[in-house]
Every structure is written in structure tokens, then in C-alpha cells.
Scaffold this motif. Structure first.
Motif, PDB file in Angstrom:
ATOM      1  N   VAL A 166       0.805  -1.227   0.000  1.00  0.00           N
ATOM      2  CA  VAL A 166       0.000   0.000   0.000  1.00  0.00           C
ATOM      3  C   VAL A 166       0.835   1.271   0.000  1.00  0.00           C
ATOM      4  O   VAL A 166       0.320   2.351  -0.292  1.00  0.00           O
ATOM      5  N   THR A 167       2.123   1.169   0.326  1.00  0.00           N
ATOM      6  CA  THR A 167       2.957   2.378   0.412  1.00  0.00           C
ATOM      7  C   THR A 167       4.158   2.355  -0.511  1.00  0.00           C
ATOM      8  O   THR A 167       4.668   3.404  -0.892  1.00  0.00           O
ATOM      9  N   GLY A 168       4.648   1.158  -0.845  1.00  0.00           N
ATOM     10  CA  GLY A 168       5.878   1.041  -1.608  1.00  0.00           C
ATOM     11  C   GLY A 168       7.118   1.145  -0.755  1.00  0.00           C
ATOM     12  O   GLY A 168       8.243   1.036  -1.249  1.00  0.00           O
ATOM     13  N   VAL A 169       6.945   1.322   0.580  1.00  0.00           N
ATOM     14  CA  VAL A 169       8.080   1.441   1.494  1.00  0.00           C
ATOM     15  C   VAL A 169       8.718   0.067   1.706  1.00  0.00           C
ATOM     16  O   VAL A 169       8.031  -0.929   1.909  1.00  0.00           O
ATOM     17  N   ASN A 170      10.039   0.012   1.671  1.00  0.00           N
ATOM     18  CA  ASN A 170      10.769  -1.241   1.859  1.00  0.00           C
ATOM     19  C   ASN A 170      10.458  -1.854   3.215  1.00  0.00           C
ATOM     20  O   ASN A 170      10.371  -1.147   4.220  1.00  0.00           O
ATOM     21  N   VAL A 171      10.305  -3.181   3.245  1.00  0.00           N
ATOM     22  CA  VAL A 171       9.934  -3.862   4.487  1.00  0.00           C
ATOM     23  C   VAL A 171      10.978  -3.661   5.574  1.00  0.00           C
ATOM     24  O   VAL A 171      10.662  -3.673   6.771  1.00  0.00           O
ATOM     25  N   ALA A 327       3.135 -10.708  -4.098  1.00  0.00           N
ATOM     26  CA  ALA A 327       3.061 -11.948  -3.328  1.00  0.00           C
ATOM     27  C   ALA A 327       1.607 -12.194  -2.963  1.00  0.00           C
ATOM     28  O   ALA A 327       0.803 -11.265  -2.887  1.00  0.00           O
ATOM     29  N   LYS A 328       1.268 -13.429  -2.710  1.00  0.00           N
ATOM     30  CA  LYS A 328      -0.130 -13.759  -2.490  1.00  0.00           C
ATOM     31  C   LYS A 328      -0.709 -13.132  -1.226  1.00  0.00           C
ATOM     32  O   LYS A 328      -1.897 -12.866  -1.146  1.00  0.00           O
ATOM     33  N   ASP A 329       0.125 -12.895  -0.237  1.00  0.00           N
ATOM     34  CA  ASP A 329      -0.382 -12.269   0.975  1.00  0.00           C
ATOM     35  C   ASP A 329      -0.612 -10.771   0.797  1.00  0.00           C
ATOM     36  O   ASP A 329      -0.948 -10.071   1.750  1.00  0.00           O
ATOM     37  N   GLN A 330      -0.428 -10.272  -0.436  1.00  0.00           N
ATOM     38  CA  GLN A 330      -0.739  -8.875  -0.729  1.00  0.00           C
ATOM     39  C   GLN A 330      -2.096  -8.728  -1.423  1.00  0.00           C
ATOM     40  O   GLN A 330      -2.465  -7.635  -1.836  1.00  0.00           O
ATOM     41  N   LEU A 331      -2.848  -9.830  -1.506  1.00  0.00           N
ATOM     42  CA  LEU A 331      -4.159  -9.756  -2.150  1.00  0.00           C
ATOM     43  C   LEU A 331      -5.128  -8.878  -1.369  1.00  0.00           C
ATOM     44  O   LEU A 331      -5.815  -8.027  -1.946  1.00  0.00           O
ATOM     45  N   LEU A 332      -5.207  -9.091  -0.052  1.00  0.00           N
ATOM     46  CA  LEU A 332      -6.126  -8.290   0.747  1.00  0.00           C
ATOM     47  C   LEU A 332      -5.715  -6.815   0.773  1.00  0.00           C
ATOM     48  O   LEU A 332      -6.573  -5.936   0.613  1.00  0.00           O
ATOM     49  N   PRO A 333      -4.425  -6.493   0.967  1.00  0.00           N
ATOM     50  CA  PRO A 333      -4.026  -5.084   0.875  1.00  0.00           C
ATOM     51  C   PRO A 333      -4.349  -4.456  -0.479  1.00  0.00           C
ATOM     52  O   PRO A 333      -4.706  -3.279  -0.553  1.00  0.00           O
ATOM     53  N   LEU A 334      -4.216  -5.242  -1.544  1.00  0.00           N
ATOM     54  CA  LEU A 334      -4.572  -4.732  -2.880  1.00  0.00           C
ATOM     55  C   LEU A 334      -6.046  -4.369  -2.929  1.00  0.00           C
ATOM     56  O   LEU A 334      -6.429  -3.315  -3.447  1.00  0.00           O
ATOM     57  N   LEU A 335      -6.901  -5.256  -2.382  1.00  0.00           N
ATOM     58  CA  LEU A 335      -8.339  -4.976  -2.343  1.00  0.00           C
ATOM     59  C   LEU A 335      -8.611  -3.704  -1.541  1.00  0.00           C
ATOM     60  O   LEU A 335      -9.465  -2.888  -1.927  1.00  0.00           O
ATOM     61  N   GLY A 348      -4.983   3.515   6.149  1.00  0.00           N
ATOM     62  CA  GLY A 348      -4.150   3.539   7.352  1.00  0.00           C
ATOM     63  C   GLY A 348      -4.758   2.722   8.469  1.00  0.00           C
ATOM     64  O   GLY A 348      -4.045   2.050   9.224  1.00  0.00           O
ATOM     65  N   LEU A 349      -6.078   2.756   8.572  1.00  0.00           N
ATOM     66  CA  LEU A 349      -6.767   1.962   9.583  1.00  0.00           C
ATOM     67  C   LEU A 349      -6.577   0.471   9.316  1.00  0.00           C
ATOM     68  O   LEU A 349      -6.340  -0.306  10.247  1.00  0.00           O
ATOM     69  N   PHE A 350      -6.661   0.064   8.044  1.00  0.00           N
ATOM     70  CA  PHE A 350      -6.450  -1.342   7.703  1.00  0.00           C
ATOM     71  C   PHE A 350      -5.027  -1.785   8.041  1.00  0.00           C
ATOM     72  O   PHE A 350      -4.819  -2.836   8.665  1.00  0.00           O
TER      73      PHE A 350
END
Length: 595
Positions: A166-171, A327-335, A348-350
Motif C-alpha cells: 500500500v505504500t511502496g516502502v521497503n519492508v 506476493a499472495k499475501d498482498q491480495l487483501l491489501p490490494l483490495l 491507514g486503519l487497515f
């Protein structure tokens, strides 16, 4: 988005603005302030047992906050992101595990919880020494430490992927900051800070999921559209009653295998039992247990529906094939960004909700590690009783040191690639033997310490081999699982077709395959991962009982009944009473006495 490339679409969805960062920072600041309150302000107004206050909240915690803490501790960021992924890729068959969750509640309430609560333990592994011997206590503590340190870095890393989406910031920029705050409030505030931050974080988790579901359902055209698309794609399916242990998910693996899996993670795990032991009475502990189960089922239901919602949203343009999600765990953040990106503060709340789940699991793990290291590694080998100052230093140092190790291991997790799934299976390696050992303790009086340690070792070796071979089989393509169909015919942006990427979801043990695989020849390591814990426990119990009778079993009548489940204790007490009656000398009455 007509005519755009996938990279341009990805950038357009990264609309994490000022208000979103403010919401996220407020969540972190709130957690830190709770730690300050319980670590410095509240601490000055109370005096008592430092260790009990830090590790079990003085055994005076309330049912509702502890229940919410249990939910937050169990539902990690991995579960919050991984369960929707599981439903999107494989369908709802996994959700029949709710039968196992409910069954676990009854078994835990009548068999395991009364033993630990009545003994008023701080570390569950103290029980192993009391019931068996010091070797078993050390064996259990080492297994717990190993499993926890393999799991926590993944707990941190997966939500960082959501933040990156959601931000593009490095992990590696966000994980140290978040972990430092978590280490701080866990270190200074102890269990009370952990529980009350969990309360805040649980509210955020539920709020974020409800918000996404309501807005997302409205955007796709309503509940009927979501259900129709899920049904047409085969994701909404009836229970599979075929008994086949190699089937990844069916009713038997989800209910029978699921109840054993949940028993280990809730009934004998230090992470969870420590919460129940913070409550003053057994009645409170039972209420907390069922509140936890209801809340967890509700949250799992939300995660399941969100997986169906993701498919309804992207039914004609799979974001994994197009690499819109890395990655597959980024599906919900994408939604989330696709649905809430135009509303400042809501993404931000999510993210705050997802990180709340991760922080809760991390703080729980660190606090439990503090209890285990103090009680099982320092106290048994200390020549003299530890002072309050030494106890406080040890507990806080453990939180700090293991917290830093977790942050460092995040880098290792990211570089593991396909081996990541092997590290996620390590929990199954130790869970089965540990559950088997505790079950021996509370149910089988004849089992000895020698039998338990040999049984646990054999179970550990066998499960290590099974998990390792399963991961090799998955990596080489020998073991494959059929996934639900996806489509890219409706994409409005340009992309280069690619193979789907491997998963990072805790509920998922294999990369999805788009074609139906041929039936593999049966091998022991082909069984569903949901059977792992049950298999490890059974191997441990059977070997331990055999060895115990070979070396000389315990005499049940000489065992302390408090160490066993209530119904076993009643049987032992009745045996003693009958034996006492039969052992009394009989008084013969002469006939003259009757005249």
C-alpha cells in the motif's frame, strides 16, 4: 486504467497519504503509552510480587480484556492475510475447521485447563518437571523456544508485505521501527501492557475487516454477486466427506486434525495458557475460553468472506497472474487500496489493524519467552533464589534480546524464498510431540519420564523427516494441489503473463497449480499438513507408553491426583479409597456376641 501497464496501475494504487500515516502512527503511539502507563505510572502505585505481576498480571486480570488478548494473540497478521488467500486460491473447504475449533473448547475445558489453573503455574513446562522430571521440563522448554523463534520473524515479515503493497516502502525500513515499539511496551509493561494493547489491536482488527467487507461488497454489486461468482468458480463448496488423508482439506482433516492442531496452540501452549493463568478463578478462565472461541470464529468468518470478496472483485483479472500483487499475501491489501484508497485515513486503519495482529503475536511470544527462560532456564539452575532486581533484569533482558533477534531474522526469512514454507512447517514438527507429552501427563498415570522423553524424541525425529520430505516434494513438483480457476480476460491494463508465485500464508502449505495434477503414488509425507500434529502426538504417546511399561511404569496409587485431569483424578481417588477399605483388618465376631 485502459492502456496502462501493470507497474503504472500498481503505482496508482499506492495512495497511502498523510492521514493514513497519522492513523498508523497513532496506533503505535497508543501501544507505547500503554506500556509507559503499566511500566512506570501504575507500577509506582502498586507493590507486590514483581514476577507474578509482570508475567501473569498478578492473577487479577479481567475476563473481557484477556479474551480479546487471546483472540489478538492467536489471529496473527499471517492468519489475517493468509486466510483470505487460502479461500481465494483453494475455496472454502478450510473453513470447516470451525468444527475442530468448537470441539477443542470442550476438550480443553474438561481435560487440560483445570490442571494448569489449579496448580497456579507460571510456565506450563513447570508441570512437566512436577509430573515427570527435570529432563522433560528442559526438553519442552527447548522445543517451545525453537518453535517460537522460527515463527515470530514470519509473523513480522508478512504484515510488512502488506505495508509495502500500500505504500511502496521497503519492508526493512518499517519492521525495525514497529518491532522496537513492540519490544518497548512488552519490556516495560509486562503482561498487563500486552493484554491492554491487545484490546486496542483487536478492536482495530475487527474494525478494519468489517470496513473492507462492507465497502467492497457494495462496490461489486452486493452480497448476491459475491456468492454467485464464488459458487460459479467452485470456491463455495459443500463439505468433502471422502476419507483420504492425502486430500489437503476435507471434513476429517479439518475437524479431527483441526481439533488436535488447535489443542496444541491453545490448550498447552505457553503463549495462550499464560493468559488463562492471569485470571483469578477457574470460572473466569472458562468464560474467557468460550469468549475467545466465539470471537475467533467470527474473525475467521470475516477473513473467509473477504477471500470470496477478493475473487468477486478480480474474477476476470487475476492480480497474481498479472503481478499486480507481488506476493499472495498482498491480495487483501490490494483490495483495500482498490476499495478504500480514495478515502483518506481508511487504508491507514487497515494497515494498523494488520500490524496490530502482528504486534499482538510478537508481544505475546516475547512475554511467554520471558516466562519460560526465567522459570525453566534460570531458576532450576540457580544456586540461590533470585532477587526481585535480578528477576526484573532477566525478564526484561529476554524480551529485548529475543526481540532484536526476531528483527534480524526478518532479513533471513525474506531471502529463504521457497524454503520459507519449510520454516513455517517447523511448528508442526514440535507441536505434535509437545501435545503428546502433555497428554501423557494429564491422562496416563503409568507413563514415566523416561518413556515421555524417548517418545517425544522419536515423535520429533519422525515429524522432522515427514515435514522435510513434504517440502522437498512440493518444491520438486512431486506433490501438487489443485487450485480454483482464475481468469485474465477482463484485464484493462497491459501485463506479461507469468506463473503464480509461492505463498507466504500460514494456512497454505503449497504453491497453487493451475492444472489438475496426476494422482501421486501414496507416501507418508503426502498426507495433509492438518494431520501432522495428530500424528506427532500419537507417535509420542504410543512410544512413551511402551517404553514406560518396559522400564517399569509408575504406580497410579502413589501419584498426586492434582497432576491429572479431573475425571482421571476421580478414578485415582476411588482406587485409593477402595484399596484403603480392603487393606483394613477384618474383625471377626464370635457367635457368643450375638447371644
Amino acid at each position: 486504467m485502459e492502456g496502462l501497464s501493470v507497474d503504472e496501475v500498481k503505482v496508482s494504487l499506492q495512495r497511502f497519504g498523510l492521514y493514513d500515516y497519522v492513523v498508523f502512527v497513532i496506533m503505535l503511539a497508543s501501544c507505547a503509552m500503554i506500556g509507559v502507563y503499566f511500566g512506570f505510572i501504575k507500577k509506582k502505585s502498586q507493590k507486590g510480587d514483581v514476577e507474578a505481576d509482570y508475567l501473569v498480571g498478578g492473577r487479577k486480570m479481567g475476563v473481557i480484556p484477556v479474551s480479546l488478548s487471546l483472540i489478538a494473540s492467536f489471529i496473527s497478521g499471517i492468519s489475517l492475510l493468509g486466510t483470505p488467500t487460502e479461500i481465494y486460491v483453494y475455496g472454502v473447504q478450510y473453513m470447516y475447521i470451525v468444527g475442530g475449533v468448537i470441539s477443542m473448547g470442550f476438550i480443553m475445558m474438561y481435560i487440560y485447563l483445570p490442571v494448569f489453573h489449579n496448580l497456579q503455574l507460571t510456565s506450563t513446562y513447570q508441570y512437566l518437571q512436577t509430573r515427570f522430571d527435570k529432563r522433560m521440563r528442559l526438553f519442552g522448554s527447548i522445543l517451545f523456544t525453537f518453535a517460537t523463534m522460527a515463527w515470530l520473524p514470519i509473523v513480522i515479515y508478512v504484515p510488512a508485505l502488506a505495508f509495502n503493497q500500500v505504500t511502496g516502502v521497503n519492508v526493512h525500513l518499517i519492521t525495525p521501527l514497529v518491532c522496537i515499539i513492540c519490544i518497548f511496551y512488552t519490556c516495560v509493561g509486562g503482561l498487563k501492557a500486552v493484554v491492554w494493547t491487545d484490546v486496542v489491536q483487536t478492536v482495530l482488527m475487527f474494525g478494519a475487516m468489517v470496513l473492507i467487507i462492507v465497502k467492497g461488497t457494495f462496490d461489486v454489486g452486493g452480497l448476491s454477486v459475491v456468492m454467485d461468482r464464488a459458487s460459479q468458480s467452485g470456491r463455495l463448496e459443500a463439505p468433502d466427506f471422502r476419507f483420504d488423508m492425502t486430500t489437503r482439506h476435507n471434513v476429517y482433516s479439518c475437524v479431527i486434525g483441526g481439533v488436535i492442531y488447535w489443542l496444541k496452540t491453545n490448550a498447552v501452549s505457553q503463549n495462550m495458557i499464560q493468559r488463562y493463568l492471569s485470571l483469578p478463578t477457574m470460572k473466569d478462565a472458562k468464560r474467557a475460553l468460550w469468549t475467545f472461541i466465539v470471537g475467533t470464529l467470527f474473525l475467521l468468518g470475516l477473513c473467509c468472506y473477504s477471500g470470496l470478496l477478493i475473487y468477486a472483485k478480480y474474477h476476470d483479472c487475476d492480480p497474481l497472474t498479472t503481478k499486480l500483487a507481488k506476493a499472495k499475501d498482498q491480495l487483501l491489501p490490494l483490495l483495500v487500496m482498490d476499495t478504500l484508497g480514495d478515502y483518506p485515513g481508511l487504508p491507514g486503519l487497515f494497515v494498523a489493524g494488520v500490524f496490530s495482529a502482528a504486534l499482538s503475536s510478537l508481544s505475546t511470544g516475547l512475554n511467554s519467552m520471558s516466562a519460560v527462560v526465567l522459570e525453566d532456564f534460570f531458576k532450576p539452575f540457580s544456586n540461590k533464589p533470585l532477587s526481585e532486581r535480578a528477576t526484573a533484569i532477566i525478564m526484561r533482558s529476554v524480551v529485548g534480546v529475543f526481540g532484536v533477534i526476531c528483527v534480524i531474522l526478518v532479513s533471513v526469512v525474506e531471502k529463504l524464498g521457497a524454503v520459507l514454507q519449510l520454516s513455517m512447517s517447523l511448528g508442526s514438527v514440535s507441536n505434535g510431540p509437545l501435545l503428546g507429552i502433555f497428554t501423557l501427563g494429564v491422562l496416563i498415570p503409568w507413563a514415566t519420564g523416561t518413556g515421555a522423553i524417548i517418545g517425544g524424541t522419536v515423535g520429533l525425529v519422525v515429524m522432522s523427516w515427514i515435514c522435510f520430505r513434504a517440502q522437498v516434494a512440493i518444491a520438486t513438483g512431486e506433490l501438487q494441489f489443485e487450485s480454483k480457476p482464475v481468469d485474465t480476460q477482463g484485464c484493462s491494463y497491459h501485463f506479461i503473463p507469468s506463473e503464480p508465485m509461492s505463498m507466504l500464508a500460514i494456512n497454505v502449505t503449497a504453491p497453487p497449480q493451475q492444472s489438475v495434477p496426476s494422482e501421486p503414488e501414496f507416501a507418508l509425507y503426502h498426507i495433509s499438513y492438518l494431520w501432522y500434529t495428530l500424528m506427532g502426538a500419537l507417535i509420542t504417546i504410543v512410544i512413551a507408553v511402551i517404553v514406560s511399561f518396559l522400564v517399569g511404569p509408575n504406580k497410579p496409587d502413589e501419584m498426586d491426583s492434582k497432576l491429572f485431569s479431573p475425571f482421571v483424578a476421580r478414578i485415582l481417588d476411588r482406587r485409593r479409597r477402595r484399596k484403603a477399605v480392603h487393606s483394613q483388618p477384618r474383625i471377626e465376631v464370635s457367635e457368643s456376641c450375638h447371644l
